[in-house]
Design an enzyme around this catalytic site. Structure first.
Site, PDB file in Angstrom:
ATOM      1  N   LEU A  79       0.845  -1.187   0.000  1.00 42.67           N
ATOM      2  CA  LEU A  79       0.000   0.000   0.000  1.00 42.67           C
ATOM      3  C   LEU A  79       0.886   1.244   0.000  1.00 42.67           C
ATOM      4  O   LEU A  79       2.045   1.197   0.414  1.00 42.67           O
ATOM      5  CB  LEU A  79      -0.921  -0.007   1.214  1.00 42.67           C
ATOM      6  CG  LEU A  79      -1.792  -1.261   1.373  1.00 42.67           C
ATOM      7  CD1 LEU A  79      -2.536  -1.225   2.698  1.00 42.67           C
ATOM      8  CD2 LEU A  79      -2.752  -1.384   0.215  1.00 42.67           C
ATOM      9  N   ALA A  80       0.338   2.345  -0.449  1.00 40.61           N
ATOM     10  CA  ALA A  80       1.098   3.587  -0.547  1.00 40.61           C
ATOM     11  C   ALA A  80       1.687   4.015   0.794  1.00 40.61           C
ATOM     12  O   ALA A  80       2.757   4.621   0.840  1.00 40.61           O
ATOM     13  CB  ALA A  80       0.219   4.705  -1.110  1.00 40.61           C
ATOM     14  N   CYS A  81       1.017   3.683   1.884  1.00 39.05           N
ATOM     15  CA  CYS A  81       1.476   4.082   3.215  1.00 39.05           C
ATOM     16  C   CYS A  81       2.649   3.245   3.711  1.00 39.05           C
ATOM     17  O   CYS A  81       3.228   3.540   4.746  1.00 39.05           O
ATOM     18  CB  CYS A  81       0.325   3.984   4.212  1.00 39.05           C
ATOM     19  SG  CYS A  81      -0.306   2.305   4.412  1.00 39.05           S
ATOM     20  N   GLY A  82       2.994   2.183   2.962  1.00 34.90           N
ATOM     21  CA  GLY A  82       4.085   1.313   3.363  1.00 34.90           C
ATOM     22  C   GLY A  82       3.630  -0.002   3.954  1.00 34.90           C
ATOM     23  O   GLY A  82       4.413  -0.943   4.057  1.00 34.90           O
TER      24      GLY A  82
END
Length: 179
Positions: free
Chosen positions: A153-156
């Site tokens: 995910l983009a958040c890591g």
């Protein structure tokens, strides 16, 4: 036979960049694509991209309609299918609870035909009981879902919540619109 019309709703998730590709592919397949964007989506991707790819005006404001008829109502009557990609937890919650306070949620509440939602959010958000309850409510009303997928995910984080890839959304759209 006239072109099928798709109302493409874009909410403010980082996966909004995938909606640009979806719009392009839908237009190239011959669909008449009309885009509705939230204010948050406009901070991530440009309405100019959607206007260029769809060859249609992009609805971004509930109160700025170039016609006598409010845009969200006119598009609800014109479109054969509404697709919201990405659909954030915020949008899903609004739709499930009848909240219509921006151009996308108002368009969705005015829409009375088939709806397809491609969720996209952090894993913890996706798993939250409120989000799951809202999704179940929407499913019970006949709303279709595609995804979310698992992965980075983009958040890591790694897990479920990622918006599915454009070919999978296209496949579902074509399935829902075949005559």
């Amino acid at each position: 036979m006239s072109k099928k019309c798709i109302l493409l709703g874009v909410s403010g998730g980082i996966a909004a960049y995938k909606a640009v590709d979806l719009c392009s592919k839908l237009s190239s397949q011959g669909y008449d694509v009309n885009v509705v964007m939230t204010e948050s989506a406009r901070k991530l991707v440009s309405e100019c991209l959607f206007r260029t790819l769809s060859k249609n005006p992009v609805l971004t404001d509930l109160f700025e309609s170039p016609d006598w008829r409010p845009g969200h109502v006119a598009l609800a009557e014109k479109a054969d299918l509404m697709v919201v990609a990405p659909a954030t937890a915020n949008f899903i919650g609004k739709l499930a609870n009848g909240i219509a306070d921006d151009v996308l949620s108002t368009s969705a509440i005015a829409f009375y035909k088939k709806v397809l939602i491609a969720p996209a959010m952090n894993t913890h958000m996706w798993r939250h009981p409120a989000v799951q309850k809202n999704c179940e409510t929407l499913r019970s009303w006949g709303v279709e879902f595609v995804g979310p997928a698992s992965g980075h995910l983009a958040c890591g984080d790694v897990g479920e919540g990622r918006m599915v890839e454009v070919p999978e959304i296209l496949e579902k759209i074509n399935e829902l619109l075949k005559d």
